[in-house]
Design a protein around this motif. Structure first.
Motif, PDB file in Angstrom:
ATOM      1  N   SER A 206       0.832  -1.213   0.000  1.00 20.02           N
ATOM      2  CA  SER A 206       0.000   0.000   0.000  1.00 20.02           C
ATOM      3  C   SER A 206       0.865   1.260   0.000  1.00 20.02           C
ATOM      4  O   SER A 206       0.437   2.312  -0.488  1.00 20.02           O
ATOM      5  CB  SER A 206      -0.956  -0.016   1.199  1.00 20.02           C
TER       6      SER A 206
ATOM      7  N   VAL B 150       1.316   2.288  -3.521  1.00 20.49           N
ATOM      8  CA  VAL B 150       0.087   2.902  -4.046  1.00 20.49           C
ATOM      9  C   VAL B 150      -0.024   4.348  -3.570  1.00 20.49           C
ATOM     10  O   VAL B 150      -0.285   5.264  -4.358  1.00 20.49           O
ATOM     11  CB  VAL B 150      -1.160   2.086  -3.609  1.00 20.49           C
TER      12      VAL B 150
ATOM     13  N   ASN C 271       2.870   2.747  -7.977  1.00 20.82           N
ATOM     14  CA  ASN C 271       2.163   1.633  -8.616  1.00 20.82           C
ATOM     15  C   ASN C 271       0.657   1.788  -8.464  1.00 20.82           C
ATOM     16  O   ASN C 271       0.189   2.444  -7.530  1.00 20.82           O
ATOM     17  CB  ASN C 271       2.587   0.294  -7.992  1.00 20.82           C
ATOM     18  N   THR C 272      -0.067   1.122  -9.359  1.00 21.52           N
ATOM     19  CA  THR C 272      -1.533   1.173  -9.299  1.00 21.52           C
ATOM     20  C   THR C 272      -2.059   0.067  -8.376  1.00 21.52           C
ATOM     21  O   THR C 272      -1.330  -0.865  -8.035  1.00 21.52           O
ATOM     22  CB  THR C 272      -2.151   0.963 -10.691  1.00 21.52           C
ATOM     23  N   ILE C 273      -3.346   0.182  -8.035  1.00 20.39           N
ATOM     24  CA  ILE C 273      -4.007  -0.851  -7.215  1.00 20.39           C
ATOM     25  C   ILE C 273      -3.828  -2.231  -7.851  1.00 20.39           C
ATOM     26  O   ILE C 273      -3.469  -3.203  -7.179  1.00 20.39           O
ATOM     27  CB  ILE C 273      -5.519  -0.532  -7.067  1.00 20.39           C
TER      28      ILE C 273
ATOM     29  N   VAL D  71      -4.382  -5.495  -0.999  1.00 19.09           N
ATOM     30  CA  VAL D  71      -3.186  -4.673  -1.190  1.00 19.09           C
ATOM     31  C   VAL D  71      -2.446  -4.773   0.137  1.00 19.09           C
ATOM     32  O   VAL D  71      -2.896  -4.227   1.150  1.00 19.09           O
ATOM     33  CB  VAL D  71      -3.559  -3.209  -1.517  1.00 19.09           C
TER      34      VAL D  71
ATOM     35  N   ALA E  48      -5.953   6.981  -6.005  1.00 24.43           N
ATOM     36  CA  ALA E  48      -5.713   5.587  -6.420  1.00 24.43           C
ATOM     37  C   ALA E  48      -7.012   4.794  -6.531  1.00 24.43           C
ATOM     38  O   ALA E  48      -7.147   3.912  -7.388  1.00 24.43           O
ATOM     39  CB  ALA E  48      -4.771   4.914  -5.426  1.00 24.43           C
TER      40      ALA E  48
END
Length: 262
Positions: free
Chosen positions: A62, A65, A70-72, A87, A113
């Motif tokens: 997390s 994120v 980085n994305t979910i 996550v 996000a």
């Protein structure tokens, strides 16, 4: 209408059953066919461990994120529970507050996000918070539709609850005017204890319909489950705690239906 429901599970007090509620409510929702994501925002990472995600396998977390690295979808890991992803959290989160304390968008990292198309593919996203009101909890409340509060049936429960409700009011005034109280879940209930009965009565008098009917009992099997990396519902479906969480999931869904119909 929101495509999904983002629920922050929060209480400034530790040991009230936040993570246990996040894991088992998510599992119960997934078991009835909902696509569910947990975002573990506690540096201790208990939700990740309790769902069997080994620390060595948490290459991304997390933290990545929240920092926008980085994305979910890139970070989410599948769990042993069908329809349930997480996550995960790592100790990197401990540095998050210090790293972004000067950023103007510091409270809105998670909201950004969670507003991507990939995040709207989940029916429910549960945000498991640390036991304090810090920037991680603020991000969770800024990014959520509502707050679900696990409340231990003990003497200081109402005092802690009033502090939390003040916090929710503060978040409404500053970063998320639409934040709602999803509900209060009474945890660690012992029917033999007169004080526990009194706390239930007081909380229901104070908050009425906001309090879920389901009482989560003190239950050894629920306490044992995380050490096996499993939600209680997988560890022992028939125990009183698992049955209570299934009942709670049913209540959550009924409330959502009523909310959407309103």
């Amino acid at each position: 209408m929101d495509k999904n429901r983002i629920i922050t599970i929060a209480n400034q007090k530790g040991g009230v059953g936040k993570t246990t509620t996040a894991i088992n409510l998510a599992t119960a929702l997934a078991a009835i066919g909902e696509r569910v994501l947990i975002v573990d925002l506690d540096p201790q990472g208990n939700a990740s461990t309790g769902l069997g995600i080994d620390r060595k396998s948490r290459k991304l977390s997390s933290y990545d994120v929240l920092m926008g690295y980085n994305t979910i979808n890139e970070v989410a890991m599948e769990t042993a529970v069908p329809n349930l992803s997480i996550v995960p959290s790592t100790m990197d989160l401990l540095g998050f507050e210090m790293e972004i304390s000067q950023s103007s968008d510091r409270a809105f990292r998670l909201r950004r996000a969670l507003s991507t198309p990939e995040a709207t593919g989940y029916s429910y996203i549960l945000l498991d918070c640390p036991p304090s009101f810090n920037l991680l909890t603020m991000n969770a409340m800024a990014g959520a539709h509502s707050v679900l509060v696990p409340l231990q049936c003990e003497f200081f429960a109402l005092e802690g609850l009033s502090q939390l409700l003040d916090t929710v009011d503060q978040v409404r005034r500053t970063v998320n005017p639409l934040l709602d109280i999803q509900g209060i879940v009474l945890t660690m209930f012992d029917a033999r204890n007169n004080l526990a009965q009194q706390v239930v009565s007081d909380v229901r008098t104070y908050l009425g319909e906001k309090v879920y009917h389901t009482l989560i009992p003190r239950n050894v099997r629920v306490s044992e489950a995380p050490s096996y990396g499993k939600p209680a519902i997988l560890y022992d479906l028939k125990c009183a705690g698992s049955q209570a969480y299934l009942q709670l999931a049913s209540e959550v869904i009924q409330r959502e239906r009523r909310r959407k119909a309103a």
